[in-house]
Structure formats: C-alpha cells, structure tokens
Design a protein around this motif. Structure first.
Motif, PDB file in Angstrom:
ATOM      1  N   SER A   6       0.810  -1.224   0.000  1.00  0.00           N
ATOM      2  CA  SER A   6       0.000   0.000   0.000  1.00  0.00           C
ATOM      3  C   SER A   6       0.838   1.266   0.000  1.00  0.00           C
ATOM      4  CB  SER A   6      -0.941   0.010   1.212  1.00  0.00           C
ATOM      5  OG  SER A   6      -0.193  -0.041   2.416  1.00  0.00           O
ATOM      6  N   GLY A   7       2.073   1.182   0.449  1.00  0.00           N
ATOM      7  CA  GLY A   7       2.934   2.354   0.475  1.00  0.00           C
ATOM      8  C   GLY A   7       2.648   3.261   1.665  1.00  0.00           C
ATOM      9  N   PRO A   8       3.451   4.330   1.843  1.00  0.00           N
ATOM     10  CA  PRO A   8       3.276   5.236   2.987  1.00  0.00           C
ATOM     11  C   PRO A   8       2.020   6.082   2.862  1.00  0.00           C
ATOM     12  CG  PRO A   8       4.945   6.083   1.508  1.00  0.00           C
ATOM     13  CD  PRO A   8       4.578   4.721   0.998  1.00  0.00           C
ATOM     14  N   SER A   9       1.567   6.598   4.008  1.00  0.00           N
ATOM     15  CA  SER A   9       0.376   7.446   4.032  1.00  0.00           C
ATOM     16  C   SER A   9       0.658   8.735   4.795  1.00  0.00           C
ATOM     17  CB  SER A   9      -0.798   6.699   4.680  1.00  0.00           C
ATOM     18  OG  SER A   9      -0.476   6.326   6.008  1.00  0.00           O
ATOM     19  N   VAL A  10      -0.340   9.600   4.851  1.00  0.00           N
ATOM     20  CA  VAL A  10      -0.212  10.910   5.505  1.00  0.00           C
ATOM     21  C   VAL A  10      -0.291  10.740   7.023  1.00  0.00           C
ATOM     22  CG1 VAL A  10      -1.227  13.199   5.735  1.00  0.00           C
ATOM     23  CG2 VAL A  10      -1.273  12.028   3.515  1.00  0.00           C
ATOM     24  N   PRO A  11       0.657  11.300   7.793  1.00  0.00           N
ATOM     25  CA  PRO A  11       0.584  11.221   9.259  1.00  0.00           C
ATOM     26  C   PRO A  11      -0.447  12.198   9.807  1.00  0.00           C
ATOM     27  CG  PRO A  11       2.471  12.522   8.614  1.00  0.00           C
ATOM     28  CD  PRO A  11       1.867  12.011   7.342  1.00  0.00           C
ATOM     29  N   ILE A  12      -0.864  11.979  11.024  1.00  0.00           N
ATOM     30  CA  ILE A  12      -1.910  12.803  11.629  1.00  0.00           C
ATOM     31  C   ILE A  12      -1.503  14.268  11.708  1.00  0.00           C
ATOM     32  CG2 ILE A  12      -1.084  12.332  13.982  1.00  0.00           C
ATOM     33  CD1 ILE A  12      -4.046  12.396  14.853  1.00  0.00           C
ATOM     34  N   PHE A  13      -0.219  14.557  11.911  1.00  0.00           N
ATOM     35  CA  PHE A  13       0.223  15.938  12.056  1.00  0.00           C
ATOM     36  C   PHE A  13       0.202  16.714  10.739  1.00  0.00           C
ATOM     37  CE2 PHE A  13       2.402  13.731  15.586  1.00  0.00           C
ATOM     38  CZ  PHE A  13       1.848  14.440  16.642  1.00  0.00           C
ATOM     39  N   ALA A  14       0.061  16.000   9.608  1.00  0.00           N
ATOM     40  CA  ALA A  14       0.106  16.681   8.318  1.00  0.00           C
ATOM     41  C   ALA A  14      -1.270  17.059   7.795  1.00  0.00           C
ATOM     42  CB  ALA A  14       0.812  15.798   7.292  1.00  0.00           C
ATOM     43  N   TYR A  15      -2.336  16.478   8.331  1.00  0.00           N
ATOM     44  CA  TYR A  15      -3.665  16.742   7.780  1.00  0.00           C
ATOM     45  C   TYR A  15      -4.078  18.203   7.937  1.00  0.00           C
ATOM     46  CZ  TYR A  15      -4.793  11.955   6.532  1.00  0.00           C
ATOM     47  OH  TYR A  15      -4.811  10.725   5.925  1.00  0.00           O
ATOM     48  N   GLY A  16      -3.694  18.829   9.047  1.00  0.00           N
ATOM     49  CA  GLY A  16      -4.011  20.240   9.227  1.00  0.00           C
ATOM     50  C   GLY A  16      -3.341  21.102   8.175  1.00  0.00           C
ATOM     51  N   ARG A  17      -2.102  20.771   7.835  1.00  0.00           N
ATOM     52  CA  ARG A  17      -1.377  21.523   6.807  1.00  0.00           C
ATOM     53  C   ARG A  17      -2.041  21.332   5.441  1.00  0.00           C
ATOM     54  NH1 ARG A  17       5.118  20.593   7.974  1.00  0.00           N
ATOM     55  NH2 ARG A  17       5.061  20.774  10.256  1.00  0.00           N
ATOM     56  N   ILE A  18      -2.430  20.103   5.144  1.00  0.00           N
ATOM     57  CA  ILE A  18      -3.055  19.811   3.856  1.00  0.00           C
ATOM     58  C   ILE A  18      -4.382  20.560   3.727  1.00  0.00           C
ATOM     59  CG2 ILE A  18      -4.169  17.969   2.525  1.00  0.00           C
ATOM     60  CD1 ILE A  18      -1.964  16.089   3.584  1.00  0.00           C
ATOM     61  N   THR A  19      -5.191  20.517   4.776  1.00  0.00           N
ATOM     62  CA  THR A  19      -6.475  21.211   4.761  1.00  0.00           C
ATOM     63  C   THR A  19      -6.285  22.716   4.609  1.00  0.00           C
ATOM     64  OG1 THR A  19      -7.423  19.497   6.186  1.00  0.00           O
ATOM     65  CG2 THR A  19      -8.629  21.560   6.014  1.00  0.00           C
ATOM     66  N   ALA A  20      -5.312  23.276   5.338  1.00  0.00           N
ATOM     67  CA  ALA A  20      -5.053  24.717   5.258  1.00  0.00           C
ATOM     68  C   ALA A  20      -4.555  25.112   3.869  1.00  0.00           C
ATOM     69  CB  ALA A  20      -4.027  25.122   6.317  1.00  0.00           C
ATOM     70  N   ALA A  21      -3.744  24.252   3.246  1.00  0.00           N
ATOM     71  CA  ALA A  21      -3.242  24.549   1.896  1.00  0.00           C
ATOM     72  C   ALA A  21      -4.384  24.526   0.886  1.00  0.00           C
ATOM     73  CB  ALA A  21      -2.173  23.537   1.510  1.00  0.00           C
ATOM     74  N   ALA A  22      -5.285  23.551   1.014  1.00  0.00           N
ATOM     75  CA  ALA A  22      -6.437  23.487   0.111  1.00  0.00           C
ATOM     76  C   ALA A  22      -7.329  24.706   0.292  1.00  0.00           C
ATOM     77  CB  ALA A  22      -7.227  22.201   0.367  1.00  0.00           C
ATOM     78  N   ALA A  23      -7.550  25.121   1.545  1.00  0.00           N
ATOM     79  CA  ALA A  23      -8.367  26.306   1.810  1.00  0.00           C
ATOM     80  C   ALA A  23      -7.715  27.558   1.242  1.00  0.00           C
ATOM     81  CB  ALA A  23      -8.587  26.455   3.312  1.00  0.00           C
ATOM     82  N   ALA A  24      -6.375  27.637   1.351  1.00  0.00           N
ATOM     83  CA  ALA A  24      -5.657  28.793   0.801  1.00  0.00           C
ATOM     84  C   ALA A  24      -5.797  28.838  -0.712  1.00  0.00           C
ATOM     85  CB  ALA A  24      -4.184  28.723   1.206  1.00  0.00           C
ATOM     86  N   TRP A  25      -5.690  27.675  -1.371  1.00  0.00           N
ATOM     87  CA  TRP A  25      -5.824  27.648  -2.826  1.00  0.00           C
ATOM     88  C   TRP A  25      -7.222  28.089  -3.248  1.00  0.00           C
ATOM     89  CZ3 TRP A  25      -8.911  25.215  -6.404  1.00  0.00           C
ATOM     90  CH2 TRP A  25      -8.491  25.334  -7.738  1.00  0.00           C
ATOM     91  N   ARG A  26      -8.259  27.606  -2.555  1.00  0.00           N
ATOM     92  CA  ARG A  26      -9.634  27.999  -2.892  1.00  0.00           C
ATOM     93  C   ARG A  26      -9.838  29.489  -2.677  1.00  0.00           C
ATOM     94  NH1 ARG A  26     -10.958  23.051  -0.308  1.00  0.00           N
ATOM     95  NH2 ARG A  26     -11.516  24.178   1.598  1.00  0.00           N
ATOM     96  N   ASP A  27      -9.271  30.038  -1.596  1.00  0.00           N
ATOM     97  CA  ASP A  27      -9.415  31.467  -1.313  1.00  0.00           C
ATOM     98  C   ASP A  27      -8.708  32.298  -2.377  1.00  0.00           C
ATOM     99  OD1 ASP A  27     -10.277  33.526   0.774  1.00  0.00           O
ATOM    100  OD2 ASP A  27      -8.148  33.996   0.570  1.00  0.00           O
ATOM    101  N   CYS A  28      -7.528  31.840  -2.790  1.00  0.00           N
ATOM    102  CA  CYS A  28      -6.774  32.529  -3.847  1.00  0.00           C
ATOM    103  C   CYS A  28      -7.578  32.529  -5.150  1.00  0.00           C
ATOM    104  CB  CYS A  28      -5.428  31.839  -4.039  1.00  0.00           C
ATOM    105  SG  CYS A  28      -4.350  32.620  -5.258  1.00  0.00           S
ATOM    106  N   GLU A  29      -8.163  31.393  -5.485  1.00  0.00           N
ATOM    107  CA  GLU A  29      -8.984  31.285  -6.691  1.00  0.00           C
ATOM    108  C   GLU A  29     -10.228  32.167  -6.590  1.00  0.00           C
ATOM    109  OE1 GLU A  29      -9.006  29.052  -9.704  1.00  0.00           O
ATOM    110  OE2 GLU A  29      -6.893  29.441  -9.284  1.00  0.00           O
ATOM    111  N   ALA A  30     -10.827  32.201  -5.386  1.00  0.00           N
ATOM    112  CA  ALA A  30     -12.033  33.003  -5.194  1.00  0.00           C
ATOM    113  C   ALA A  30     -11.775  34.492  -5.391  1.00  0.00           C
ATOM    114  CB  ALA A  30     -12.601  32.764  -3.796  1.00  0.00           C
TER     115      ALA A  30
END
Length: 245
Positions: free
Chosen positions: A83-107
């Motif tokens: 299955s390979g490596p996965s995202v650790p619990i400490f990284a999900y906040g960063r991923i969510t914040a990056a996605a929110a930043a991209w959507r805000d930039c697009e908006a």
C-alpha cells in the motif's frame, strides 16, 4: 531531548552519590526532579511556545496576481509494502489549510499554484510531495494546479528547492504548522524575500498535576525550532548559508 537531559541529571546524581559526593548528588537530583516537574506540569512549554509559535491566519494573506502556495511536508507513515506510505496525523491540518488557501486565492480571481515540498527523509519509499497530492486533489485542488518538489529532506532544502522552482514573479505563501512557521519564513526569506505564511495549527501545553509526556513533546518541538534558528544565524555570520543560484 528534554527527557534525556532530566535522566542525565539523575544519573550524574547517582554517580556522585556512589563517589561519596552527597551534597553535589543532592543538587543534581533536585535539578533532575525539578526539571521533570516544571516541564511535565506545562510551565516550560507555556513559557517557550510564544517565542517560536506563530498564528498567522488565512485572512491575513494579501494575494498577488500570481501566487505560489507552498505546503511543507510533515513526514509520512509507513504501512505495508504493497500500500505504500500514508499521511501522518500531524500533516492533515497543513493539507487542509493549503487546500483552503488555494480555494481562497482562486475566489479572489488570482493565478494560484500549489507547490508541495517534501522528499522521503524517512525512507518509506515515496516522497511526501507525492503522498500529499492525493488528499489535496480529493479536497478539490486540480492536479493541474499542483507542482511536486520531491527532493527536500529538511526545512532548509524546502526553502532552497521550492524557491528554485517558483518563477520570480510569483508571490510565495508558505503553509505549515504554527510552531514551524517562524523558522520556515526565515529560511524562505533568505532565498526569496517577502514570503507570507499561514499557520495550519496551534499547539498549547496541558497544565496537569501529573507530569505529562505531551508537555515533553512540546518542549522538544520548541527546542528543535530554536536550535535550527540558532544554526541559521551562526551559519549566516560565518558566510556558510548558500543563496539561491
């Protein structure tokens, strides 16, 4: 790191006691036990966290016409070989914040690229950048807007390699944990002055009557950031910090 220091003080106390230096042994014993208490009770991390942690919100970012949002990796978690490596619990906040930043930039009608920076420092068989890409796409960021920087093994390399990939006319917005943001911006500013930052999360000590391991984790996290910052300034003074080529 901090727990090792506490244990070291206690070991020295036992050695001094064995050598007959009872008064010195008592001082080292008191120091070891006292350090365990002030860290475990949350007093030390409460004092140190404000020196390191930033709370920059997404709302504070001023978007340029062309932007590069840089998501810094926080490691991977090893699973089965298939299955390979996965995202650790400490990284999900960063991923969510990056996605929110991209959507805000697009908006805001701006040109937005999302750079995921992180290699495979843990040797799990896949770079952080490639592992983090899938959840970002699932959160609505199109793969065409994502750029992978999959060579970096530490924060210094994150800054050096990412700024090398990003055109000079793009504003850089760094997304990482609040405790990591101050040092990250220091490094990015070394290669490309003017980067903004978004803190994906915030840490706080647990004030507990019983010495808690979480407070030792916070203390070690702060010490790691402070040592990295000190190393940067020492290397800068010695002219050893390479600049962007």
């Amino acid at each position: 790191m901090s727990l090792v220091l506490c244990v070291l003080l206690l070991v020295v106390a036992l050695i001094l006691q064995g050598l007959g230096a009872f008064r010195k042994a008592l001082w080292f014993m008191a120091g070891g036990i006292g350090l365990i208490l002030v860290i475990g009770l949350g007093l030390v991390p409460a004092m140190l966290l404000p020196m390191t942690q930033m709370s920059n919100p997404l709302s504070a970012v001023t978007w340029s016409d062309r932007n590069a949002i840089v998501l810094l990796g926080a490691g991977t978690v090893a699973r089965s070989r298939d299955s390979g490596p996965s995202v650790p619990i400490f990284a999900y906040g960063r991923i969510t914040a990056a996605a929110a930043a991209w959507r805000d930039c697009e908006a805001h009608g701006k040109d937005c690229t999302l750079v995921i920076s992180g290699g495979d420092p843990m040797r799990h068989g896949a770079a952080e950048a490639s592992v983090y890409a899938a959840p970002l796409v699932a959160l609505g960021v199109p793969s065409s807007a994502i750029v992978l920087e999959d060579k970096s093994l530490n924060t210094w390399q994150n800054a050096a390699n990412s700024t090398r990939l990003i055109p000079a006319d793009r504003q850089i917005v760094v997304v990482t944990s609040g405790i990591h943001l101050k040092r990250s911006l220091l490094f990015f500013d070394h290669f490309r002055p003017g980067a903004q930052g978004i803190a994906a999360d915030r840490l706080a000590p647990e004030f507990n009557l019983f010495a808690g391991s979480y407070n030792f984790f916070l203390t070690d996290a702060v010490l790691h950031e402070q040592i990295g910052t000190l190393q940067f300034h020492v290397y800068n003074a010695l002219g050893l910090n390479a600049r962007k080529r």
